[in-house]
Design an enzyme around this catalytic site. Structure first.
Site, mmCIF file in Angstrom:
data_model
loop_
_atom_site.group_PDB
_atom_site.id
_atom_site.type_symbol
_atom_site.label_atom_id
_atom_site.label_comp_id
_atom_site.label_asym_id
_atom_site.label_seq_id
_atom_site.Cartn_x
_atom_site.Cartn_y
_atom_site.Cartn_z
ATOM 1 N N ARG A 508 -45.895 120.493 -41.832
ATOM 2 C CA ARG A 508 -46.548 121.444 -42.700
ATOM 3 C C ARG A 508 -47.760 120.846 -43.391
ATOM 4 O O ARG A 508 -47.807 119.640 -43.649
ATOM 5 C CB ARG A 508 -45.581 121.947 -43.772
ATOM 6 C CG ARG A 508 -44.450 122.801 -43.190
ATOM 7 C CD ARG A 508 -43.487 123.227 -44.252
ATOM 8 N NE ARG A 508 -43.235 122.093 -45.131
ATOM 9 C CZ ARG A 508 -43.063 122.220 -46.439
ATOM 10 N NH1 ARG A 508 -43.085 123.414 -46.992
ATOM 11 N NH2 ARG A 508 -42.840 121.152 -47.185
ATOM 12 N N SER A 569 -41.790 110.891 -43.277
ATOM 13 C CA SER A 569 -40.367 110.585 -43.479
ATOM 14 C C SER A 569 -39.777 109.736 -42.356
ATOM 15 O O SER A 569 -38.849 110.173 -41.663
ATOM 16 C CB SER A 569 -39.587 111.877 -43.634
ATOM 17 O OG SER A 569 -40.242 112.689 -44.569
ATOM 18 N N ASP A 623 -39.902 111.382 -47.672
ATOM 19 C CA ASP A 623 -39.442 112.667 -48.211
ATOM 20 C C ASP A 623 -38.404 112.506 -49.319
ATOM 21 O O ASP A 623 -38.302 113.336 -50.220
ATOM 22 C CB ASP A 623 -38.942 113.611 -47.107
ATOM 23 C CG ASP A 623 -37.858 112.990 -46.252
ATOM 24 O OD1 ASP A 623 -37.580 111.788 -46.412
ATOM 25 O OD2 ASP A 623 -37.294 113.714 -45.407
HETATM 26 MG MG MG Z 1 -37.153 118.048 -45.018
#
Ligand code: MG
Ligand code: ADP
Length: 880
Positions: A508, A569, A623
């Site tokens: 995103r 992440s 994250d």
């Molecule tokens: Mg996530």
């Protein structure tokens, strides 16, 4: 006068409907935990969760305790579905002193009968399963926990044939009975303590209820046979509308006035007495036996139920009536005989109709609780009333049909109901026990004890220390990576930021505006095809830049240079807030040429290639860190971040003096634990099961991220799938039928666990999920699949709790506190959507870390918001 008596004994249909309604209410009262204690219809759980399926086999022994004798019975089942197996039996008369004597002597006598019987039939030497028919109401706490019994390993059951007044007891014995009374007997009834009552048979029923509704048994899935003990229905006065003066007399003269009101209307024990009272009343009114002395009718028990049943016979009835009355010294006229017959018929018909009302309540209850429009069911019936008299059976069936039209009941008279029933129950119990044993064995390695979890917690703590140490760091499976994030938000952060979120299911791009009024964001999801995530690094980062450009275009942000926070992440060795060297890919990524490189640099190079020059990367965060930061914006106590989504990981605020891998002793730094790799050095090997190994082997990072593969969304469905395959192979599931579709990797998604485990979700829906996978699941199959899902998700939640316990305990010790209050910011779809995961996690954490009060705060879009907040905190420092 006779007509009036007959009318009083006739219950109109509307009244029967009302009786059915009252029975339903009484049943619900008995099933509910709150009201069970006061309920008249006690709805005793039996812990029988299955009916015979024809595969039962083996030699079975049954002992039946009767009014004045003990009967032993031998049956061999071949597992071929034969409904009428060979039976041998023997009856032993019981001496009167035993009947009225001590329980111990009674059971010694029973043991003796068993021994004699076995000696007489040349029984085999092996241990034999024994069914014990025990005609008294018992409270059961488990299938093998029973009162008054002195035989070992007892299973108490009502006979599987409904409407017999008995309960059965199944036990395993080897001829010599040993003593272990385990549960309590609620009351003795029918004969043993009241010697004036002769004959037998009251009324009772049992049925397969949804176990979830049997609140007294802590069994939540499947069905369980419930013994209604409906004889006491009406003891609270609900039947007063239909009670006649004759019934009141019967009750007053009985040994338990005011009790067992329904049984006194329906049970064969009382029919003769009711008729006697009708005759007495009519004779007193001079409507019968004119000219005879009727004093004999004042004597209790002179008219037997057996005689009543003979009198109602169409052919011989009149003659039988005359005979019975003359035997009492009466001189009945033809008319008297005819009227007596009418009265007997009315009493029997009423009993049948009331019995039907009760049965209709049971059927309607079953139909409703299974959410069916129509229930098709077999009713096993036993008892001398039903067996001996077609009239009773006909009325029972037709009235049941009228009162429960939504149910199609087929009545199956049980041949030798109690004896054979107990044997069948024994057989079913054995089949289930064997099945259960195998299932338990298969699932045992997945069930972690408290001690196991404490060990995991200790190991995690050890790996944390290793990971923090400057020298030991290279040997630790938990890498404890410094993040260069030194503080959580303080609320003064302002500005507009770009954020990227890479490493979850979706990639995103976001724009985040942090102002006095809070945080506002806009975002766009971009798909990264597997060809890109598993292609070259250049292609991957080029793709990312293209997405950023597209986003800026759409958001009208092309002209501005906004600080960018990058949520990345994957495990990185961070050298600064904007410098992160990728250590390894996880979660299905494998783009080449990236491991060992600074990902911010890779992003900048791609921007150059794409001529996107206005990119200012300020911070790269994991994250977990993003989640902690975003929750920290709302709750200053949030100093831990946790992810349970595709993967699992955690971060927390550690004292700088403990972080051997970064210079400086002052303050704290957020440590990205990368706990998904916990166990990669072999320290968890004895926790891994064969299923875990199968799942691991098929991943693109076999041998890596071993802790993560026990916990996170990417793997739980796969673990379940492998367990189901093993169960099928062992013939424990889907009748051992091969399931081709189940061979497909990832076909059993983790989100199915959530659906299947939702409380109160009808098992029909579980079945429909399985049906979509082309799996034809029986009811028992669905229950088992649910159990597998529960086992796998429970283990995941508990392991997660063990990991967190190590973290919070370390934080508490770091700070020298007796009690630590801390908040965990959490993200991840598994944590958020699974119906039980968070609850099990929190419960076990409280257990494992009792000195820490841990609050859980779900982050809303932590990775997006968090990256922007890290950038904001960094900018706060840079431009004061
Ligand atoms: Mg996530
Ligand atoms: P990520 O961790 O990749 O950022 P999520 O937090 O959304 O993404 O987690 C995605 C994972 O959640 C998937 O691997 C999927 O297996 C799992 N998942 C999706 N829906 C559910 C659900 N209803 N219950 C439990 N797990 C789910």
């Amino acid at each position: 006068q006779v007509q009036r008596a007959l009318l009083a004994l006739t219950i109109p249909l509307e009244m029967l409907q009302a009786v059915k309604g009252h029975m339903l209410q009484a049943m619900r009262k008995g099933l509910s935990r709150q009201t069970h204690a006061q309920a008249n219809v006690r709805m005793l759980p039996t812990y029988i969760c299955s009916t015979p399926d024809g595969t039962e086999k083996g030699d079975l022994l049954v002992v039946e305790l009767c009014q004045s004798h003990v009967r032993t019975l031998w049956m061999t089942l071949l597992g071929d579905g034969n409904q009428s197996p060979q039976v041998t039996n023997k009856i032993f008369d019981m001496p009167g002193d035993i009947m009225q004597g001590k329980g111990e002597a009674l059971f010694d006598f029973i043991a003796q009968c068993v021994r004699q019987f076995l000696a007489g039939i040349n029984s085999p030497q092996h241990r034999l399963p024994l069914g014990f028919v025990f005609p008294f109401s018992c409270r059961q706490t488990r299938l093998d926990k029973v009162s008054g019994a002195t035989l070992s390993r007892c299973h108490l059951l009502p006979s599987m044939s409904s409407l017999g007044s008995r309960a059965g007891l199944v036990t395993e014995a080897n001829g010599s009975a040993t003593c272990s009374p385990q549960a309590e007997l609620i009351s003795w009834s029918k004969g043993f303590s009241c010697s004036d009552v002769e004959g037998k048979d009251g009324t009772n029923s049992c049925f397969m209820a949804e176990a979830q509704q049997v609140e007294m048994a802590e069994e939540t899935s499947g069905r369980m046979c419930v013994n209604t003990e409906w004889g006491c229905f009406g003891d609270d006065g609900t039947l007063s509308d239909i009670l006649t003066p004759y019934d009141q007399c019967v009750d007053q003269e009985s040994s338990n006035p005011g009790e067992k009101r329904f049984e006194k209307l329906v049970g064969s024990l009382y029919l003769g007495e009711i008729v006697r009272h009708v005759l007495t009343a009519l004779a007193a009114e001079k409507a019968l036996f004119i000219g005879s002395s009727v004093t004999i009718l004042g004597t209790k028990g002179v008219l037997k139920t057996q005689q009543v049943l003979e009198i109602i016979d169409n052919e011989e009835g009149m003659a039988k009536a005359r005979k019975a009355l003359e035997a009492l010294g009466l001189r009945p006229s033809e008319r008297d005989c005819c009227r007596v017959q009418q009265i007997c018929r009315a009493v029997v018909s009423r009993a049948a109709a009331l019995c039907a009302a009760g049965l209709a309540a049971v059927l309607s209850h079953m139909c409703q609780s299974r959410e069916l429009e129509q229930l098709v069911v077999n009713v096993g019936v036993d008892g001398e009333l039903y067996r001996g008299h077609t009239r009773f059976g006909e009325i029972l069936q037709s009235v049941t049909g009228l009162l429960a039209p939504e149910c199609m009941a087929t009545f199956l008279p049980s041949v030798d109901g109690t004896g054979r029933g107990a044997a069948m129950v024994t057989a079913v119990a054995l089949r289930l026990a064997a099945h259960r044993h195998e299932v338990d064995q298969l699932l045992a390695p997945l069930r972690l004890s408290r001690a196991d979890l404490e060990r995991v917690q200790a190991l995690m703590r050890r790996e944390m220390e290793l990971g923090l140490g400057r020298e030991s760091n290279t040997n630790a499976s938990v890498r404890m990576l410094p993040t260069y994030v030194r503080g959580t938000p303080d609320g003064t952060e302002r500005g507009e930021f770009l954020a990227l979120d890479l490493g979850g299911t979706n990639f995103r791009v976001l724009v985040v505006r942090v102002s006095q009024d809070g945080i506002r964001m806009a975002s766009e999801i971009y798909v990264i095809p597997t060809t890109v995530t598993q292609g070259t690094g250049e292609a991957l980062f080029d793709h990312i830049i293209e997405c950023i450009m597209d986003f800026q275009l759409k958001q009208n942000l092309m002209e501005q240079v906004l600080p960018l926070g990058f949520t990345f992440s994957f495990p990185c060795q961070q050298l600064g807030l904007d410098k992160a060297v990728l250590l390894s890919w996880t979660k299905g990524f494998s783009a080449s040429g990236c491991v060992g490189q600074d990902v911010v640099q890779l992003l900048r190079e791609a921007a150059q290639r794409k001529q996107h020059l206005a990119l200012k990367v300020v911070a790269v965060v994991n994250d977990t860190v993003g989640t902690m930061m975003s929750c920290g914006y709302d709750d200053p106590k949030c100093e831990i971040g946790l992810i349970v989504g595709t993967g699992t990981n955690a971060c927390y605020m550690e004292e700088m003096q403990n972080v051997g891998t970064v210079e400086g002793e002052q303050g704290r730094m957020c440590i990205n634990m990368e706990w998904g790799a916990f166990g990669d050095n072999g320290c968890l090997d004895d926790i891994f099961t064969d299923f875990d190994r199968l799942v691991d082997e098929k991943t693109i990072n076999a041998g890596k991220q071993r802790f993560e593969k026990l916990i996170s969304g990417m793997y739980l469905g796969e673990i379940v799938r492998h367990i189901l395959l093993a169960l099928v192979e062992k013939q424990l599931l889907f009748r051992g039928k091969p399931c081709p579709k189940l061979q497909t990797r990832d076909i059993f998604q983790t989100k199915f666990l959530s659906t299947i485990e939702i409380d109160g979700l009808g098992l029909r829906q579980v079945r429909s999920i399985l049906q979509d996978l082309e799996l034809q699941a029986s009811f028992e199959d669905s229950v088992l699949v649910r159990e597998v899902c529960q086992t796998v998700s429970l283990r995941a939640a508990h392991l997660c709790a063990a990991g967190l316990a190590a973290v919070v305990e370390k934080m508490r010790e770091n700070r020298g506190l007796a009690q630590l209050a801390v908040t965990v910011g959490v993200d991840g779809t598994l944590y958020k959507l699974h119906p039980r995961f968070s609850q099990h996690l929190q419960q076990m954490l409280r257990d494992l870390a009792p000195n820490c009060t841990v609050t859980f705060l779900q982050s809303e879009d932590g990775s997006g918001k968090g990256a922007a907040l890290v950038a904001a905190v960094a900018c706060r420092g840079a431009n004061p």
